[in-house]
Design an enzyme around this catalytic site. Structure first.
Site, short mmCIF file in Angstrom:
data_model
loop_
_atom_site.label_atom_id
_atom_site.label_comp_id
_atom_site.label_asym_id
_atom_site.label_seq_id
_atom_site.Cartn_x
_atom_site.Cartn_y
_atom_site.Cartn_z
N TYR A 46 27.88 71.52 36.39
CA TYR A 46 29.19 70.92 36.14
C TYR A 46 30.06 71.82 35.27
O TYR A 46 30.97 71.34 34.60
CB TYR A 46 29.00 69.53 35.51
CG TYR A 46 28.21 68.62 36.41
CD1 TYR A 46 28.69 68.28 37.66
CD2 TYR A 46 26.96 68.15 36.03
CE1 TYR A 46 27.96 67.48 38.52
CE2 TYR A 46 26.23 67.34 36.88
CZ TYR A 46 26.72 67.01 38.11
OH TYR A 46 26.00 66.23 38.96
N HIS B 18 32.65 65.15 37.20
CA HIS B 18 31.74 64.52 36.22
C HIS B 18 32.48 64.01 35.00
O HIS B 18 31.89 63.90 33.91
CB HIS B 18 30.63 65.51 35.80
CG HIS B 18 29.26 64.93 35.92
ND1 HIS B 18 28.51 64.59 34.84
CD2 HIS B 18 28.50 64.63 37.00
CE1 HIS B 18 27.34 64.10 35.24
NE2 HIS B 18 27.32 64.12 36.55
MG MG Z 1 28.46 62.56 40.47
#
Ligand code: MG
Length: 414
Positions: free
Chosen positions: A157, A209
């Protein structure tokens, strides 16, 4: 035949190094039991305690068929409700009761939900990598497996674990450091590069995220518009969803949201005001199959499609619950699938021996040529080998990946 709950126990196991919590509901009918997923990987001991100390005494002697009554009883019994630990504990029992209902009727759960409206479930997989070339190679591997939808992330992320970047303040604390402005630029470059390589041959997804500020999220959405994403996932953190109307008015990019949701108040307006295109929740986080199915039907009425959360930190029982719902849902969109077949890119490094998950759980939904199929056994169709499960104890170490930090060293939601 009056079959009642005789015993409830939890089985904590980590065959892949990821903590999984399974609830087993035993009944007065010899040999009849149900299994459910209560996996909150990062608070597993708390879920276990809640199931065994509070929910078990509440349900012993209750009719196994009265699932709605049992769910409301568990949900309301502590007065304060809708928390993730409580909901995961409830989920384990709720799913187990659905599993028992399926076994008693001799039908797989999708049949109890109205039957099949699709034979197989199309899934999306995660292509991760350190740069666009690596990610593109992984997209090609998935394409060879029949996968049509791929989530692309550069380095997870976007936050790498470090003691702090060079420009961090003195004394900065270690964490998963993320520079949101650089992340936006890099992500735009990534999708430009992937579209040049892959053309329009694959549907692309990206997961933010919830790691950036709301105004940066608007910029990211607008920047990614030319790349024709299938959807942009969790663009805002749970705490900032009030920004959605403003964001929605500024971008045409399809939005999928909701894997952190616990409470109907969090999704009702998002669905009824058409602020999202895909609802993605984590079924155990809602409290199991009962509330998830209600949400699926609500979303259908407002033209919102489903994209249930299907991460590595969910047991095969939770995945099977997703698949049974997907098979029977008219408003199904796509299913996230972490899978057991290579290449298996999930968030965490797998620590257990290869195939350990399959030694513990049998009856996993089958992946073949881009689709996942539920087995046609009664209930959820999954069983657990408790002796195998005991070989892989859960890990009590402090959770690190959630410690996301901005360039100045301050914490941000993970
Ligand atoms: Mg996700």
């Amino acid at each position: 035949m009056n079959v009642v709950v005789q015993n409830i126990k939890t089985i904590c196991t980590a065959p892949e190094g990821i903590n999984l919590i399974v609830v087993k509901v035993e009944t007065t009918e010899p040999g009849l039991y149900g299994l459910g997923c209560a996996t909150f990987s990062y608070r597993h001991s708390a879920v276990k305690l809640l199931v065994e100390a509070y929910l078990k005494p509440l349900l012993i002697g209750k009719n196994v068929g009265d699932i709605e009554e049992a769910w409301q009883l568990m949900h309301q019994n502590a007065y304060w409700r809708n928390g993730p630990i409580e909901n995961n504990a409830i989920s384990g029992i709720d799913m187990a009761l659905w599993d028992i209902k399926g076994k008693l009727s001799g039908k797989p759960l999708y049949d109890l939900f109205g039957g099949k409206c699709r034979k197989g479930v199309p899934v999306y997989r995660h292509a991760d990598g350190n740069d666009a070339s690596e990610i593109y190679e992984n997209i090609l591997k998935f394409r060879e497996q029949g996968i049509t939808h791929v989530r692309c992330q550069c380095g997870g992320y976007g936050g790498k674990w470090s003691d702090g970047p060079l420009n961090a303040p003195r004394g900065a604390i270690a964490g998963a450091y993320l520079d949101p402005r650089k992340y936006i630029r890099d992500t735009a470059d990534l999708f430009e590069s992937i579209r040049v390589k892959a053309g329009r041959s694959v549907e692309l997804i990206h997961d933010v995220h919830g790691r950036i500020a709301a105004s940066d999220a608007i910029e990211l959405a607008k920047t990614l518009e030319p790349y024709n994403l299938f959807f942009l996932e969790d663009i805002l953190p749970l705490e900032q969803i009030d920004w959605l109307p403003r964001l929605r008015s500024r971008t045409s990019i399809p939005l999928a949201l909701g894997e952190l949701f616990n409470n109907p108040a969090e999704w009702r307006l998002l669905v009824s005001d058409h602020l999202i295109d895909f609802i993605r929740i984590h079924n155990t986080q809602l409290g199991g199959i009962t509330p998830t199915r209600k949400l699926q039907i609500l979303a259908e009425n407002f033209g919102v499609r489903t994209a249930w959360h299907g991460p590595g930190d969910m047991s095969p029982l939770g995945h099977a619950a997703n698949i049974h719902l997907d098979i029977a849902s008219r408003n199904f969109g796509i299913q996230e699938w972490s899978g057991t077949e290579p290449p298996n890119f999930i968030l965490h490094d797998l620590k257990g021996p290869k195939d350990a998950l399959l030694d513990v759980f049998s009856g996993m939904p089958e992946f073949k040529d881009g689709y996942v199929y539920a087995n046609d056994k009664p209930g959820l169709g999954i069983d657990i080998d408790e002796r195998e499960a005991a070989k892989y104890p859960c890990d009590d170490a402090v959770v690190k990946w959630t410690q996301t930090r901005l360039p100045d060293g301050s914490l941000h939601t993970p």
